[in-house]
Design a protein around this motif. Structure first.
Motif, PDB file in Angstrom:
ATOM      1  N   GLY A   8      60.241 -67.944 -33.909  1.00  0.00           N
ATOM      2  CA  GLY A   8      59.123 -68.680 -33.337  1.00  0.00           C
ATOM      3  C   GLY A   8      59.441 -70.120 -33.012  1.00  0.00           C
ATOM      4  N   GLY A   9      58.424 -70.800 -32.493  1.00  0.00           N
ATOM      5  CA  GLY A   9      58.559 -72.219 -32.195  1.00  0.00           C
ATOM      6  C   GLY A   9      59.190 -72.533 -30.864  1.00  0.00           C
ATOM      7  N   GLN A  10      59.384 -71.532 -29.990  1.00  0.00           N
ATOM      8  CA  GLN A  10      59.995 -71.764 -28.687  1.00  0.00           C
ATOM      9  C   GLN A  10      58.911 -72.045 -27.644  1.00  0.00           C
ATOM     10  OE1 GLN A  10      63.347 -71.687 -28.861  1.00  0.00           O
ATOM     11  NE2 GLN A  10      63.092 -71.044 -30.991  1.00  0.00           N
ATOM     12  N   GLN A  11      59.148 -73.038 -26.812  1.00  0.00           N
ATOM     13  CA  GLN A  11      58.223 -73.293 -25.708  1.00  0.00           C
ATOM     14  C   GLN A  11      58.598 -72.374 -24.552  1.00  0.00           C
ATOM     15  OE1 GLN A  11      58.116 -77.308 -24.039  1.00  0.00           O
ATOM     16  NE2 GLN A  11      55.892 -77.215 -23.983  1.00  0.00           N
ATOM     17  N   LEU A  12      57.611 -71.683 -24.003  1.00  0.00           N
ATOM     18  CA  LEU A  12      57.849 -70.701 -22.954  1.00  0.00           C
ATOM     19  C   LEU A  12      57.472 -71.284 -21.595  1.00  0.00           C
ATOM     20  CD1 LEU A  12      56.204 -67.654 -24.783  1.00  0.00           C
ATOM     21  CD2 LEU A  12      58.493 -68.599 -25.087  1.00  0.00           C
ATOM     22  N   ALA A 428      61.528 -62.726 -20.721  1.00  0.00           N
ATOM     23  CA  ALA A 428      61.613 -63.323 -19.388  1.00  0.00           C
ATOM     24  C   ALA A 428      60.942 -64.691 -19.342  1.00  0.00           C
ATOM     25  CB  ALA A 428      60.979 -62.386 -18.358  1.00  0.00           C
ATOM     26  N   LEU A 429      60.012 -64.941 -20.278  1.00  0.00           N
ATOM     27  CA  LEU A 429      59.355 -66.247 -20.370  1.00  0.00           C
ATOM     28  C   LEU A 429      60.110 -67.208 -21.288  1.00  0.00           C
ATOM     29  CD1 LEU A 429      55.602 -65.155 -20.733  1.00  0.00           C
ATOM     30  CD2 LEU A 429      56.719 -66.056 -18.678  1.00  0.00           C
ATOM     31  N   GLY A 430      61.156 -66.696 -21.963  1.00  0.00           N
ATOM     32  CA  GLY A 430      61.937 -67.548 -22.861  1.00  0.00           C
ATOM     33  C   GLY A 430      61.714 -67.289 -24.328  1.00  0.00           C
ATOM     34  N   ALA A 431      60.956 -66.255 -24.668  1.00  0.00           N
ATOM     35  CA  ALA A 431      60.697 -65.945 -26.080  1.00  0.00           C
ATOM     36  C   ALA A 431      61.935 -65.354 -26.733  1.00  0.00           C
ATOM     37  CB  ALA A 431      59.521 -64.978 -26.196  1.00  0.00           C
ATOM     38  N   HIS A 432      62.109 -65.640 -28.021  1.00  0.00           N
ATOM     39  CA  HIS A 432      63.199 -65.057 -28.796  1.00  0.00           C
ATOM     40  C   HIS A 432      62.628 -63.900 -29.602  1.00  0.00           C
ATOM     41  CE1 HIS A 432      65.766 -69.032 -28.728  1.00  0.00           C
ATOM     42  NE2 HIS A 432      65.380 -68.616 -27.526  1.00  0.00           N
ATOM     43  N   ILE A 433      62.680 -62.721 -29.031  1.00  0.00           N
ATOM     44  CA  ILE A 433      62.099 -61.543 -29.666  1.00  0.00           C
ATOM     45  C   ILE A 433      63.038 -60.361 -29.472  1.00  0.00           C
ATOM     46  CG2 ILE A 433      60.688 -61.175 -27.577  1.00  0.00           C
ATOM     47  CD1 ILE A 433      58.672 -59.670 -29.331  1.00  0.00           C
ATOM     48  N   GLU A 434      63.279 -59.616 -30.542  1.00  0.00           N
ATOM     49  CA  GLU A 434      64.157 -58.448 -30.489  1.00  0.00           C
ATOM     50  C   GLU A 434      63.439 -57.243 -31.076  1.00  0.00           C
ATOM     51  OE1 GLU A 434      67.027 -58.265 -29.013  1.00  0.00           O
ATOM     52  OE2 GLU A 434      67.083 -60.420 -28.518  1.00  0.00           O
ATOM     53  N   ARG A 435      63.674 -56.095 -30.456  1.00  0.00           N
ATOM     54  CA  ARG A 435      63.119 -54.833 -30.940  1.00  0.00           C
ATOM     55  C   ARG A 435      64.177 -54.123 -31.783  1.00  0.00           C
ATOM     56  NH1 ARG A 435      59.110 -51.108 -28.959  1.00  0.00           N
ATOM     57  NH2 ARG A 435      58.673 -52.609 -27.289  1.00  0.00           N
ATOM     58  N   ILE A 436      63.798 -53.747 -33.006  1.00  0.00           N
ATOM     59  CA  ILE A 436      64.710 -53.056 -33.909  1.00  0.00           C
ATOM     60  C   ILE A 436      64.121 -51.705 -34.257  1.00  0.00           C
ATOM     61  CG2 ILE A 436      65.885 -53.164 -36.158  1.00  0.00           C
ATOM     62  CD1 ILE A 436      65.426 -56.223 -36.054  1.00  0.00           C
ATOM     63  N   ASP A 437      64.835 -50.629 -33.950  1.00  0.00           N
ATOM     64  CA  ASP A 437      64.341 -49.283 -34.252  1.00  0.00           C
ATOM     65  C   ASP A 437      64.724 -48.899 -35.670  1.00  0.00           C
ATOM     66  OD1 ASP A 437      63.186 -48.871 -31.752  1.00  0.00           O
ATOM     67  OD2 ASP A 437      65.125 -48.324 -30.891  1.00  0.00           O
TER      68      ASP A 437
END
Length: 437
Positions: A8-12, A428-437
């Protein structure tokens, strides 16, 4: 069970296009059962709930062709009605609340419809009485197998138009009754009908198919039954719930985001309600532009100076699906607000996770929460949590994107039920998010 890991804490920044409306798509897809002719539907969202319903229609014998990534054709000319009494149908339909809306079209066209008790979000009791009381008014016979929790309605001699005053303005209940009434003998009057944009779109599509529905957009509908309906082409509206989610995301992350092609004329008081929290919403033709709120946003008060109170109500009131988003956005506002969730009894129970993240929230009772905003002087802190339902899940995701540190959200299938490729679109907006199965 899938998981999101969010730093978190990223500006998009950037542009995002809303998907097709989930709630409309579920109604429109059920309406294809009303005719044997081909129906083409575009802007269909690629989400779990919609894909489950498409598969259920296939199992029922509907011929489905995927023409483009968001466009399908449907032809219901050779249905297997025996599937409705199979064990497989009980499994398929019980996992999707929207499956209840196949009953009205099947009852109208074939004189019978069955459904197991449907699933869906765990947000409290959601009665089905409106649906079946409406069918009974139209002349159907109702039966319920308590042991198997299986509902059925039959009208071997057809349905007859009738006046009915609905006990509650149920969206899916109104949709189901409308779809049954369009092929009934005579005129049906529905008073206290739901009139959400989803319902308006359903009525527009049915009229394109040859139905005779008057009063669209009001709570008083007049439906003159016809003998049969034909095929048509229909485009699903952009999802107003997703649009509200992106407004909340922009405010919480103090990001500059443009939401494209929102159909302003169908948003009702959604922009006005977000402005009550001090959020700047600019209209640019048919787009919404949210500037970066570098100085935060301040909650308004009522004219007499009393604390702002935001509650949900049937359309054209504020949709309950966005109250969870508003609550999260309020945690970083300047000032306090009372969130009153009137329509569902368990929808605020996710706030304990926000409190764990450092939010100042007083849960007054199952329906009311008072939020004291941080004014960004204190960031929410990262944590590990589980998504309880679609809207609470996205609200927690927005909180995690604004929080300091790395958060983990489990059970993200709940989010996938209502939001298309959300991790890809956020990246695509700059978020740092990952999907983990």
């Amino acid at each position: 069970m899938g998981t999101f890991q969010i730093e978190g804490g990223q500006q998009l920044s950037g542009e995002i296009e809303p998907q097709g409306a989930k709630n409309e798509a579920l109604q429109i897809l059920c309406a294809v059962l009303l005719t044997s002719e081909e129906i083409t539907i575009s802007n269909v969202p690629d989400i779990l709930d919609v894909n489950k319903l498409i598969q259920l229609l296939k199992n029922l014998g509907v011929k489905v062709k995927k023409l483009k990534s968001d466009t399908y054709s449907f032809k219901s000319d050779e249905l297997d009605l025996n599937y409705l009494e199979s064990e497989q149908f009980k499994i398929d339909a019980s996992g999707l609340r929207g499956s209840i809306m196949i009953v009205g079209p099947l009852l109208a066209r074939f004189g019978k419809g069955y459904i197991p008790r449907p699933g869906g979000d765990k947000i409290g009791r959601r009665r089905l009485d409106t649906h079946f009381e409406g069918f009974i008014k139209l002349g159907a016979e109702f039966r319920y197998n308590k042991e198997e929790r299986f509902y059925g309605v039959e009208a071997p001699n057809g349905l007859k138009g009738e006046f009915m005053l609905l006990e509650e303005a149920s969206v899916t209940g109104t949709a189901n009754i409308i779809m049954a009434a369009v092929l009934a003998d005579g005129t049906t009057i529905i008073y206290n009908a739901a009139c959400e944009p989803y319902l308006q779109q359903l009525c527009v599509m049915l009229n394109e198919m040859g139905a005779k529905i008057n009063g669209v957009g009001s709570n008083l509908l007049s439906i003159e039954g016809v003998k049969e309906l034909q095929g048509c082409k229909h485009r699903v509206l952009p999802d107003m719930i997703e649009i509200g989610s992106w407004i909340g995301l922009a405010a919480m992350t103090r990001s500059e985001i443009t939401i494209k092609n929102v159909r302003w004329d169908m948003l009702g008081i959604i922009p006005t309600t977000f402005r009550k929290l001090g959020i700047t919403i600019e209209r640019r033709e048919d787009d919404i532009h949210i500037p970066a709120h570098t100085n935060g946003y301040e909650v308004q008060s009522f004219i007499d100076g009393s604390i702002m109170n935001i509650s949900d109500a049937p359309w054209p009131g504020f949709t309950p699906d966005l109250l969870s988003i508003l609550l999260v956005v309020a945690t970083q506002a300047r000032g306090s607000v009372l969130i009153h969730q009137k329509m569902f009894e368990s929808r605020l129970f996710f706030v304990d996770k926000l409190i764990d993240m450092g939010a100042k929230i007083i849960l007054c009772d199952p329906h009311r929460a008072t939020v004291i905003g941080h004014d960004f002087k204190s960031q929410l802190k990262a944590t590990t949590m589980t998504s309880p339902d679609i809207r609470a899940g996205v609200s927690l995701l927005i909180a995690a994107l604004s929080a300091k540190g790395t958060s983990t959200i489990h059970n993200i299938e709940q989010i996938d039920r209502g939001y298309e490729n959300i991790d890809t679109r956020l990246r695509a907006l700059g978020a740092h998010i990952e999907r983990i199965d």
